[in-house]
Design an enzyme around this catalytic site. Structure first.
Site, PDB file in Angstrom:
ATOM      1  N   LYS A   1      16.999  52.922  96.861  1.00  0.00           N
ATOM      2  CA  LYS A   1      15.513  52.478  96.260  1.00  0.00           C
ATOM      3  C   LYS A   1      15.722  51.348  95.309  1.00  0.00           C
ATOM      4  O   LYS A   1      15.683  51.527  94.181  1.00  0.00           O
ATOM      5  CB  LYS A   1      15.030  53.747  95.590  1.00  0.00           C
ATOM      6  CG  LYS A   1      13.607  53.845  95.362  1.00  0.00           C
ATOM      7  CD  LYS A   1      13.135  55.479  95.063  1.00  0.00           C
ATOM      8  CE  LYS A   1      11.736  55.254  94.484  1.00  0.00           C
ATOM      9  NZ  LYS A   1      10.612  54.870  95.322  1.00  0.00           N
TER      10      LYS A   1
HETATM   11  N1  PY5 Z   1       9.740  56.011 101.066  1.00  0.00           N
HETATM   12  C1  PY5 Z   1       9.584  54.906 100.230  1.00  0.00           C
HETATM   13  C2  PY5 Z   1       9.754  53.539 100.715  1.00  0.00           C
HETATM   14  C3  PY5 Z   1       9.120  55.422  98.945  1.00  0.00           C
HETATM   15  O1  PY5 Z   1       9.162  54.280  97.975  1.00  0.00           O
HETATM   16  C4  PY5 Z   1       9.127  56.558  98.325  1.00  0.00           C
HETATM   17  C5  PY5 Z   1       8.605  56.967  96.795  1.00  0.00           C
HETATM   18  C6  PY5 Z   1       9.060  57.614  99.332  1.00  0.00           C
HETATM   19  C7  PY5 Z   1       9.281  57.211 100.849  1.00  0.00           C
HETATM   20  C8  PY5 Z   1       8.826  58.944  99.069  1.00  0.00           C
HETATM   21  O2  PY5 Z   1       9.910  59.399  98.245  1.00  0.00           O
HETATM   22  P1  PY5 Z   1       9.898  60.836  97.074  1.00  0.00           P
HETATM   23  O3  PY5 Z   1       9.099  61.866  97.856  1.00  0.00           O
HETATM   24  O4  PY5 Z   1      11.074  61.110  96.597  1.00  0.00           O
HETATM   25  O5  PY5 Z   1       8.780  60.057  96.168  1.00  0.00           O
HETATM   26  N2  PY5 Z   1       7.901  55.807  96.435  1.00  0.00           N
HETATM   27  C9  PY5 Z   1       7.899  55.710  95.141  1.00  0.00           C
HETATM   28  C10 PY5 Z   1       6.999  57.129  94.388  1.00  0.00           C
HETATM   29  O6  PY5 Z   1       6.866  57.134  93.385  1.00  0.00           O
HETATM   30  C11 PY5 Z   1       6.873  54.435  94.722  1.00  0.00           C
HETATM   31  C12 PY5 Z   1       5.385  54.387  95.270  1.00  0.00           C
HETATM   32  C13 PY5 Z   1       4.635  53.352  94.769  1.00  0.00           C
HETATM   33  O7  PY5 Z   1       6.196  57.738  95.071  1.00  0.00           O
END
Ligand code: PY5
Length: 305
Positions: free
Chosen positions: A159
């Protein structure tokens, strides 16, 4: 959605005033995307504010840092405590939490190994990322013309801040075309994930989500939903999906910390429709879980007080 200011931001061990949480323009990460970050949420429960799967998020932050060969100058336990402290001092019962590990001021070359490593933790009140209407009635998705990055070009497993240029290109394209969110395909042409969310489809009662090898982030909401779905009695499998699998899905939804659990109502103008029964059940259980109302998942909540 403009940011809602709070009192303090944690920076390298000190709590500084929101307006003073600034960096130099020659901050390495600002130029080259060399940082790693997390997105976490704290929810209001009957026993006070609690952070959802906090330790696992911080552990993923360390794995992202390892992939980029960044040495975080704190331990997992210290950053877990920093998050709790930041939520506590700002007096928030629920909020979004953004820990960031970035290379700071000092070196400007592409060899980052000598750069100072800085860490910040910001929190702010943030409503559901794709909107309440999206959570209720579903969102309209577009398959992006931008591909998810090849793991040998820029690993989607980390990330890192730099990889989000790819997400931004896809997001802007989708929004300009009148959709809510984009779905990216892997370099091999399989469904990977969305710009900041994982994706699931339901077919004949089975949930299918792309494997990490298709470029999906190892999402913590993805993992929570997989556990919840199995406990509800559904089969969940990781398998490659083609874009046409999305068009003919019985149900589909996306998962992420910011977005939470959001039904998909259309993909490339092929209608999936109002949220289906399985999506609804998973959504209901997920929202009850984060509020601390489901006994078996209470261990996922780390209380700040
Ligand atoms: N895939 C990507 C590219 C992500 O950035 C995220 C989370 C996920 C999947 C989902 O992961 P998790 O369930 O662990 O959150 N994105 C961040 C979030 O806080 C940034 C979003 C703007 O959800």
């Amino acid at each position: 959605m403009p940011l809602d200011k709070v009192e303090k931001i944690w920076m390298d061990g000190a709590l500084v005033d929101w307006d003073d949480a600034t960096v130099h323009v020659l901050t390495h990460t600002l130029h080259y995307g060399s940082g790693v970050f997390e997105g976490i949420r704290a929810y209001e429960t009957s026993e006070g504010a609690a952070v959802f799967r906090l330790t696992e998020h911080i552990e993923r932050l360390f794995r992202s840092a390892k992939m980029l060969m960044i040495e975080v100058p704190w331990s997992v336990e210290q950053l877990v405590e920093a998050v709790k402290e930041t939520v506590r001092v700002n007096g928030l019962s629920s909020c979004y939490i953004r820990p960031l590990v970035y290379l700071g001021y000092g070196e400007m070359g592409l060899n980052p190994l000598a750069s100072p490593v800085n860490v910040s933790v910001a929190v702010w009140p943030w409503g559901t990322y794709l909107g309440d209407d999206g959570v209720r009635h579903g969102v309209r998705m577009k398959i992006s013309s931008w591909r998810r990055q090849d793991p040998n070009i820029n690993p989607p497993a980390a990330k890192s801040t730099g990889i989000y240029v790819n997400s931004i290109l896809a997001k802007v394209e989708a929004i300009k075309a009148g959709y809510d969110e984009a779905i990216l395909l892997s370099p091999d042409g399989y469904v990977s994930e969305c710009t900041g969310e994982n994706i699931f489809v339901v077919r004949d009662g089975t949930l299918v989500t792309p494997p990490l090898s298709a470029g999906a982030l190892d999402g913590i909401t993805r993992d929570s939903v997989t556990t919840i779905a199995r406990d509800l009695g559904y089969d969940v499998v990781e398998d490659n999906l083609l874009r046409s699998d999305l068009y003919i899905a019985d149900e589909a939804f996306l998962t992420g910390t910011a977005a939470e659990v959001v039904p998909i109502r259309e993909v490339d103008d092929r209608v999936i429709g109002e949220p289906g029964e399985i999506t609804r059940k998973i959504q209901e259980t997920y929202f009850a879980t984060v509020r601390g109302e489901v006994e078996r998942y209470k261990g996922w909540l780390e209380h700040v007080a």
